[in-house]
Design a protein around this motif. Structure first.
Motif, PDB file in Angstrom:
ATOM      1  N   THR A  39       0.838  -1.200   0.000  1.00  7.49           N
ATOM      2  CA  THR A  39       0.000   0.000   0.000  1.00  7.49           C
ATOM      3  C   THR A  39       0.872   1.248   0.000  1.00  7.49           C
ATOM      4  N   GLN A  40       0.560   2.190  -0.858  1.00  9.46           N
ATOM      5  CA  GLN A  40       1.347   3.416  -0.988  1.00  9.46           C
ATOM      6  C   GLN A  40       0.924   4.428   0.069  1.00  9.46           C
ATOM      7  N   PHE A  41       1.889   4.901   0.861  1.00  8.31           N
ATOM      8  CA  PHE A  41       1.598   5.831   1.946  1.00  8.31           C
ATOM      9  C   PHE A  41       2.160   7.228   1.708  1.00  8.31           C
ATOM     10  N   SER A  42       2.755   7.452   0.557  1.00  8.70           N
ATOM     11  CA  SER A  42       3.349   8.760   0.289  1.00  8.70           C
ATOM     12  C   SER A  42       3.157   9.105  -1.179  1.00  8.70           C
ATOM     13  N   ALA A  43       3.173  10.402  -1.476  1.00  7.31           N
ATOM     14  CA  ALA A  43       3.000  10.829  -2.865  1.00  7.31           C
ATOM     15  C   ALA A  43       4.121  10.303  -3.742  1.00  7.31           C
ATOM     16  N   ARG A  44       5.319  10.265  -3.209  1.00  2.69           N
ATOM     17  CA  ARG A  44       6.446   9.690  -3.934  1.00  2.69           C
ATOM     18  C   ARG A  44       6.551   8.219  -3.557  1.00  2.69           C
TER      19      ARG A  44
END
Length: 480
Positions: A39-44
């Motif tokens: 799961t992506q937790f940051s914009a980058r």
């Protein structure tokens, strides 16, 4: 998802070692695709979470975030009695495991389902291991040196972040007065106008992006000595398909990597898969420095390296270790945490196995750990605890919540050896370039390849080996 060749090389796992492989290959002109189901937790994608603005300004929140993102690897279900009756425990899966024996567990071992995995949460400490005690002799000293230098460059290791810190200087001086070797510990991060830019996988990849596909890999597809593709579940569509490539690199961590190989049945003739599981037993305490040393800035980054007569690696950090300390009103600028990591010899009987139909949060087979210390191991941990006490006493008073103690097994999060490197397949899973024995195009990367009794943080070593693997793929003649 269409069945098609997506790249020259597919890297499974966007942690640090996967990023090192991908970056090295990209720089060599190889077409690379990274796949990761986290799961992506940051914009980058896959930046270190300490780089988030909210974590820069609130260290307690960062500690809470890390705790929330770490899930148990393998623990038996808890038994509860309510109203005189036993309440059924949670079903198997996502870390709950009825097959897990409590006396053979690493109860504090954790995994995460974030994009980039543990590499978005690590402490960014990147010391070289002791060359006389911890460098595997299967590689020449000159080769190890070259690989470490390249890995340090990719991880941005080298800046002395505490050069102007009075706390740092005090700790160095006090340890030196005890006769300990004490020095600045190398840190992976760059000093910027906005503070330290900590190194995660995104920082290794750099500003030129590498294609990233969000999908969960269920199994590797083998035909003869080659992997011809991977079965993948696309996120978020849920479509199932096949990704094909010329070469595959699995860099999914020391437990999920052997889990994928087990689920795929691609190393069925190698009895070493999952064996030689090794961890760093950890002694820990927290002390308070004199209030006159209160100051802003990075603070203490100190190591006391392993030596022949001290089989442990000491690390001292300006580190709250848990947010309860910070939220309780302690000025964390005065807090120093001491971590003594023990070097234990890997043993064949310590292992991770996979059975049953349960899975973890990313769909990998649920691991069961079979791990125990012997008498010599316990002697080393006892010596480490005594050494920790002696080192801590002159620094300042011990916090009531942080007395010198041996932490729960698995606390270090330094699992190694489960897919270890070797000179032949009698005691290893991969060769000295990371290629799986009996295959022509399947490679592994990560701390699972480390085979020796080490005490230093294993990340830099794993990244150094990942450089060698990537170079081997980019120059196929080296694999013969």
């Amino acid at each position: 998802m269409a069945v098609r060749s997506t790249a020259d090389v597919v890297v499974i796992g966007h942690g640090l070692t996967g990023a090192v492989v991908a970056r090295t290959l990209r720089d060599a002109g190889v077409e690379v695709l990274i796949v990761d189901g986290g799961t992506q937790f940051s914009a980058r994608p896959a930046t270190h979470l300490r780089n988030l603005a909210v974590c820069r300004t609130d260290r307690a929140l960062y500690a809470d975030l890390v705790a929330a993102l770490l899930r148990p690897v393998s623990v038996p279900p808890a038994q509860r009695v309510v109203g005189g009756a036993t309440v059924p425990g949670m079903p198997d899966g996502r870390g709950v495991n009825r097959a897990q024996r409590p006396d053979r567990a690493l109860p504090a071992a954790r995994a995460t389902a974030t994009l980039g995995g543990m590499s978005t949460l690590w402490n960014c400490l990147a010391p070289r291991p002791n060359p006389d005690l911890e460098w595997w002799p299967g590689l020449a000293v000159a080769e190890w040196t070259r690989l470490f230098e390249r890995a340090e460059d990719l991880l941005a290791v080298g800046a002395d972040l505490s050069a102007a810190s009075r706390r740092h200087a005090y700790v160095l001086k006090t340890l030196g007065e005890q006769g300990l070797i004490a020095r600045h510990i190398p840190v992976a991060g760059r000093a910027t106008d906005d503070g330290i830019r900590w190194t995660g996988p995104a920082e290794v990849v750099g500003d030129a992006p590498i294609p990233l596909r969000r999908c969960v890999i269920r199994r590797l597809i083998r035909s003869g000595e080659r992997i011809t593709g991977v079965q993948a579940i696309d996120l978020p569509s849920g479509e199932v398909g096949t990704i094909s490539a010329d070469v595959f690199v699995v860099a999914a961590g020391p437990l999920r990597t052997p889990a994928l190989l087990h689920a795929s049945n691609v190393v069925r003739d190698n009895a070493n898969l999952g064996r030689y599981l090794c961890d760093h037993p950890l002694a820990h305490t927290q002390v308070l420095l004199d209030p006159d040393l209160r100051e802003d800035g990075p603070g203490v980054f100190v190591e006391t390296p392993r030596t022949a007569d001290r089989p442990f690696h000491g690390v001292l950090l300006s580190d709250g270790h848990d947010s309860a300390v910070l939220e309780g009103g302690v000025d964390d600028r005065l807090l120093v945490s001491l971590y003594w990591y023990c070097a234990l010899a890997p043993r064949y009987d310590n292992r991770v196995v996979f059975h049953g139909g349960a899975s973890d949060s990313l769909g990998s087979p649920q691991p069961t750990l079979e791990y125990a210390l012997d008498a010599s191991d316990r002697a080393i941990t006892a010596a480490a605890l005594a050494d920790l006490r002696a080192a801590a006493a002159p620094l300042g008073p011990t916090l009531p919540v942080g007395p010198p103690r041996l932490t729960s097994p698995g606390t270090s999060q330094h699992i190694m050896g489960t897919t270890r490197m070797g000179a032949d397949d009698r005691d290893s899973v991969v060769d000295d370039r990371g290629r799986v024995w009996g295959t022509r195009n399947l490679y592994l990367a990560g701390t699972g390849l480390i085979r020796g009794a080490t005490a230093a943080n294993p990340t830099l070593t794993a990244c150094a080996l990942a450089v060698r693997t990537a170079e081997s793929i980019a120059r196929p003649a080296h694999t013969t």
